[in-house]
Scaffold this active site. Structure first.
Site, PDB file in Angstrom:
ATOM      1  N   ALA A 257      57.116 -74.581 -21.427  1.00  0.00           N
ATOM      2  CA  ALA A 257      57.689 -73.363 -20.859  1.00  0.00           C
ATOM      3  C   ALA A 257      57.730 -72.275 -21.920  1.00  0.00           C
ATOM      4  O   ALA A 257      57.911 -72.561 -23.104  1.00  0.00           O
ATOM      5  CB  ALA A 257      59.098 -73.617 -20.330  1.00  0.00           C
ATOM      6  N   ASP A 258      57.530 -71.051 -21.471  1.00  0.00           N
ATOM      7  CA  ASP A 258      57.721 -69.900 -22.350  1.00  0.00           C
ATOM      8  C   ASP A 258      59.065 -69.243 -22.113  1.00  0.00           C
ATOM      9  O   ASP A 258      59.575 -68.545 -22.980  1.00  0.00           O
ATOM     10  CB  ASP A 258      56.594 -68.893 -22.142  1.00  0.00           C
ATOM     11  CG  ASP A 258      55.300 -69.383 -22.769  1.00  0.00           C
ATOM     12  OD1 ASP A 258      54.989 -68.953 -23.885  1.00  0.00           O
ATOM     13  OD2 ASP A 258      54.615 -70.223 -22.156  1.00  0.00           O
TER      14      ASP A 258
END
Length: 386
Positions: A257-258
């Site tokens: 995930a960013d």
């Protein structure tokens, strides 16, 4: 075999592997200035939310270290206020390199907080700088340990889920998207770390990974890491996810995930949402693996996550080695960029990330544990894992 590395550090000398040239050429680039760090992040010579946060922090620390050694002393060392006024714009500048990746902002906020607390404590400028340098190294050093923690949490959770469903928890097949291993972090990885953990404890069947167009982080980088670690793996095109789920037993999808919003909505590399929709259709657990620094409690849901759009040209070209292989004077494979579209296309949609709604996510894993939704809920309570 030893895992790969994205950042190489020797004193204040910082080098990164140029990921644009992988998997055919391993070239380390020295990062000597803040501007070079910003360019490396923006141009994706280095990528992966934890890795770019580490580079930003380390380059900031190296910049301050050079200032301490300069003669005459820089003007910003004249007072704590002068130091603050000088470094805050630098930290703000670094954030602009990749706006979606919250780890980058978390690292700069951490350094800003350290700066202010040192000023409030009455420290002199040189003492403050020493504290900031130490903190910048901690940002990078802490990454490997937490990656191993979250990988174990996620791996053991998956084994347990499979056993609860009547399986024996072995020969688990896991699909991943993009690259979330050592090249995307300071070591071991997040979602790819979960796969590595399953391999290490003897519970992995095969790792499947998408090519992840248009930058091909899967076919270039994940492929190289899995090959280096000698982990059984299978590459698929992004458009083959549905077919894979129809014809092969896949026990889970694990992605990085960013940015994770407060409700669990997750921004990750483009193509993640597609995989999540298909996983839901086939009742395959969908697991997000990311450090606490990726969770942004200030953003209520995915609609508040800024989505970076890359230059349109990047969707029109591919980079790789010539085939059949041709070696240059240094014995390296010759590489080239080729255009795969007509020239002068006017309309190109090229977001770098998409947002997967919390309702499609089965579990979110950080170094503190695993969060699942309460029965009947479509959102997560992340308080226990942040």
């Amino acid at each position: 075999m030893a895992p790969m590395t994205s950042i190489r550090l020797s004193g204040d000398k910082i080098e990164i592997v140029n990921q644009l040239l992988l998997p055919h050429t391993t070239e380390f680039i020295e990062i000597q200035t803040i501007e070079q760090a910003h360019d490396a992040i923006k141009s994706m010579k280095i990528r992966g939310a934890p890795a770019i946060a580490s580079l930003a922090a380390l380059s900031f620390g190296a910049y301050l270290s050079r200032g301490l050694e300069a003669s005459p002393a820089p003007e910003y060392l004249a007072s704590p206020e002068a130091l603050r006024d000088h470094v805050l714009p630098i930290l703000d500048f670094l954030i602009t390199a990749r706006p979606t990746a919250v780890n980058l902002g978390a690292a700069t906020r951490r350094l800003t907080k350290t700066l202010q607390s040192s000023i409030d404590a009455g420290k002199d400028p040189r003492s403050i700088v020493l504290v900031l340098i130490a903190e910048s190294h901690l940002v990078a050093d802490e990454d490997v340990g937490r990656n191993k923690e979250m990988s174990k949490w996620g791996g053991e959770w998956l084994i347990d889920q499979v056993k609860q469903a009547g399986g024996d928890g072995t020969s688990l097949n896991v699909l991943t998207v993009c690259n979330t291993g050592s090249l995307a972090t300071s070591g071991y990885g997040t979602a790819l770390g979960l796969i590595t953990y399953l391999h290490e404890v003897g519970n992995l069947g095969k790792a499947y990974y998408t090519q992840t167009a248009p930058y091909h982080q899967g076919s270039r980088l994940t492929a190289l890491e899995l090959k280096t670690l000698q982990i059984p793996s299978v590459m698929i095109c992004d458009t083959m996810v549905g077919s894979l789920f129809q014809h092969h037993k896949i026990h889970a999808v694990a992605v990085g995930a960013d940015r994770v919003a407060k409700n669990g909505d997750t921004a990750n590399k483009i193509g993640t949402y597609n995989a999540a929709v298909l996983a839901a259709r086939h009742k395959i657990p969908f697991i997000v693996v990311a450090p606490i620094s990726t969770v942004d409690l200030d953003v209520a849901d995915g609609s508040g996550i800024p989505i970076e759009h890359r230059p349109p040209l990047e969707a029109c070209i591919v980079r790789g080695a010539l085939h059949p292989p041709t070696l240059n004077a240094q014995g390296q494979k010759e590489q080239a960029q080729v255009m795969i579209t007509p020239t002068d296309l006017y309309e190109i949609y090229n977001p770098s990330f998409d947002v997967t709604p919390a309702e499609l996510i089965t579990a979110i894993v950080t170094e503190k544990g695993v969060a699942v939704k309460k029965e009947g809920s479509q959102i997560f309570d992340l308080s226990a894992i942040v």
